[in-house]
Enzyme design. Structure first.
Site, PDB file in Angstrom:
ATOM      1  N   HIS A 221      -7.793 -44.707  23.165  1.00 14.22           N
ATOM      2  CA  HIS A 221      -7.672 -43.266  23.392  1.00 14.22           C
ATOM      3  C   HIS A 221      -7.736 -42.926  24.882  1.00 14.22           C
ATOM      4  CE1 HIS A 221     -11.908 -42.967  24.482  1.00 14.22           C
ATOM      5  NE2 HIS A 221     -12.148 -43.807  23.494  1.00 14.22           N
TER       6      HIS A 221
ATOM      7  N   GLU B 285     -15.542 -46.523  16.715  1.00 16.95           N
ATOM      8  CA  GLU B 285     -16.239 -47.284  17.747  1.00 16.95           C
ATOM      9  C   GLU B 285     -17.627 -47.701  17.261  1.00 16.95           C
ATOM     10  OE1 GLU B 285     -16.563 -49.409  19.897  1.00 16.95           O
ATOM     11  OE2 GLU B 285     -15.829 -48.459  21.743  1.00 16.95           O
TER      12      GLU B 285
END
Length: 491
Positions: free
Chosen positions: A295, A371
């Site tokens: 990202h 994550e």
């Protein structure tokens, strides 16, 4: 002049949007396929629209310009939009409601049998690209594009070269697997090899060879089925910037292998794939190719703070939004992305949304791509963690089984989660190219497992915000890392 019944023309078209959606325009040029002469140009500022709408409108304008010159001509359309080319060729479905009427309009200009479509790299579509930008510039000034104001036709040499270049390879852009398939075929027949001799150096894509660029196995896999996206030679070596989102120990020395018990090392090593290496049996299936996109930046990224799945779930910063648009444009130009899967965290969903809007695809959320949960370390810098939790940090650096302070996830836990997610996605997307929008630890873990590298290798990879990596997975268990940390689209 050649009669229109036997005339063939080239149409090159492009469109763009400054904001996507934003102020948009298109450009199209009709070329003589032999001389490269410009026969007609069209461009228009169309107000606020998406890139894809502008590209389709450019296609329609180019086809209509060709029909006005030669109503019975055959047309060779060349565009750098993989989406438009694949949809108009009938290979991809048209899902977006704004695209359907434009595609239908383009299909009515000429009978389908008289139009063929070819994807070309962006650098070979400069004439139409310049026209589209001229149209957008005119719109910015509150007027429409006028042919008398255009300078695009002055670049006649470039237009002539674009018209007379040989056809592009039949495979997708970056298709290095055609050469690899020929290398495997040579191995299967014993050509170019001698018992006991070391493999020769790989001569590169499009050439036969038996070096490290050729695939394991002795049977040629049909190249037309292999996406071949992001071949290894496209990777750029970039200096380590120190930019990381909890890049476990990027600021600390990697632990020595001896510091890790043998049992822990064996538990975390990827299971040996069946038949890996040059003696592997044939895998006749096309691979699942995962394009791994980290990202864009958040406010925590430049401050090098731990930012996992147990913290505040930050949004993209202004810089991160710009990075998302840049990577979306790059992926659209390269082509071949067929599906998009994203981590559930906001920064990934925002990045995925930018790409999806550019490609006209939907986004599916996959929880397994989230994550690491960094527990009490969320939002802290590495130095702050060292100061507050020195013993916990030392343990975490020494063993993949150690979790961050406060009940976060260990690297061992993340590896199991990511491996299970990889297996599900590989089975579901065999033969397809899928964009996975995720984070530092999941991407590094996928790379580590594909390479069969030990857990401490996580400390030795650079992975920048909005970078692109890629791995291909074959049904026989073989995996090929094709790209790592490509940031060329951000320059």
């Amino acid at each position: 002049m050649t009669s229109s019944s036997s005339r063939e023309v080239i149409v090159e078209a492009d469109g763009g949007s400054r904001g996507n959606p934003g102020p948009a325009g298109y450009g199209a040029v009709v070329l003589d396929p032999v001389t490269g002469e410009t026969l007609a140009e069209a461009a228009e500022y169309i107000g606020v629209a998406t890139n894809n709408v502008a590209e389709y409108k450019g296609l329609v304008a180019g086809l209509k310009a060709a029909r006005s010159l030669f109503p019975d001509a055959t047309v060779h359309v060349r565009m750098d939009s993989k989406l438009v080319v694949e949809q108009m060729s009938g290979r991809w479905k048209i899902k977006h409601p704004d695209m359907k009427p434009l595609a239908a309009e383009a299909g009515r200009v000429f009978p389908a049998g008289r139009v063929r479509y070819e994807w070309i790299p962006r650098e070979r579509n400069k004439h139409a690209d310049r026209l589209a930008n001229e149209a957008m510039d005119a719109g910015k000034q509150g007027r429409q594009w006028e042919p008398s104001d255009s300078t695009a036709a002055l670049d006649t040499a470039a237009a002539r070269n674009a018209a007379t270049l040989p056809p592009a390879p039949s495979g997708p852009p970056g298709d290095a697997t055609a050469g690899a398939a020929r290398a495997r075929a040579a191995l299967a027949t014993g050509a170019g090899s001698t018992t006991g001799a070391a493999p020769s150096a790989d001569p590169g894509p499009g050439r036969t060879g038996t070096g490290p660029g050729a695939w394991p196995g002795g049977v040629a896999r049909p190249a037309a089925q292999d996406d071949g996206l992001f071949a290894a030679e496209e990777a750029l070596t970039t200096p380590a910037s120190g930019d990381f989102e909890a890049e476990a120990g990027a600021a600390a020395p990697a632990p020595a292998p001896a510091a890790q018990p043998a049992s822990a090392a064996s538990a975390q090593s990827a299971p040996a794939a069946p038949g890996q290496g040059w003696s592997a049996g044939p895998d006749m299936s096309a691979p699942a190719t995962f394009v791994l996109l980290r990202h864009g930046e958040t406010a925590l990224t430049p401050e090098k703070r731990f930012s996992g799945s147990g913290g505040t779930d930050p949004e993209l910063s202004a810089a991160g939004l710009r990075q998302a648009e840049a990577v979306a444009e790059a992926l659209a130009a390269r082509g071949t992305i067929q599906e998009i899967v994203s981590s559930p965290l906001t920064r990934c969903r925002q990045t995925a949304a930018a790409v999806a809007a550019r490609l006209g695809l939907d986004v599916r959320v996959e929880q397994g791509l989230r994550e690491t949960d960094f527990g009490a370390w969320e939002g802290l810098t590495f130095g702050e963690v060292r100061e507050r939790y020195p013993e916990d940090l030392d343990a975490w650096l020494a063993s993949p089984k150690a979790a961050p302070t406060g009940g976060g996830e260990s690297f061992a836990t993340v590896a199991r989660r990511v491996a299970a997610t990889r297996d599900r996605l590989t089975a579901a997307h065999a033969g397809r190219t899928v964009l996975l929008v995720t984070h530092v630890t999941p991407i590094k873990t996928l790379i580590r497992l594909a390479l069969g590298a030990p857990p401490e290798s996580l400390f030795r990879m650079e992975l920048s915000a909005a970078s692109i990596s890629a791995v291909a997975y074959y049904a026989d268990g073989n995996a090929s890392v094709r790209l790592l940390n490509d940031t060329s689209h951000l320059r």
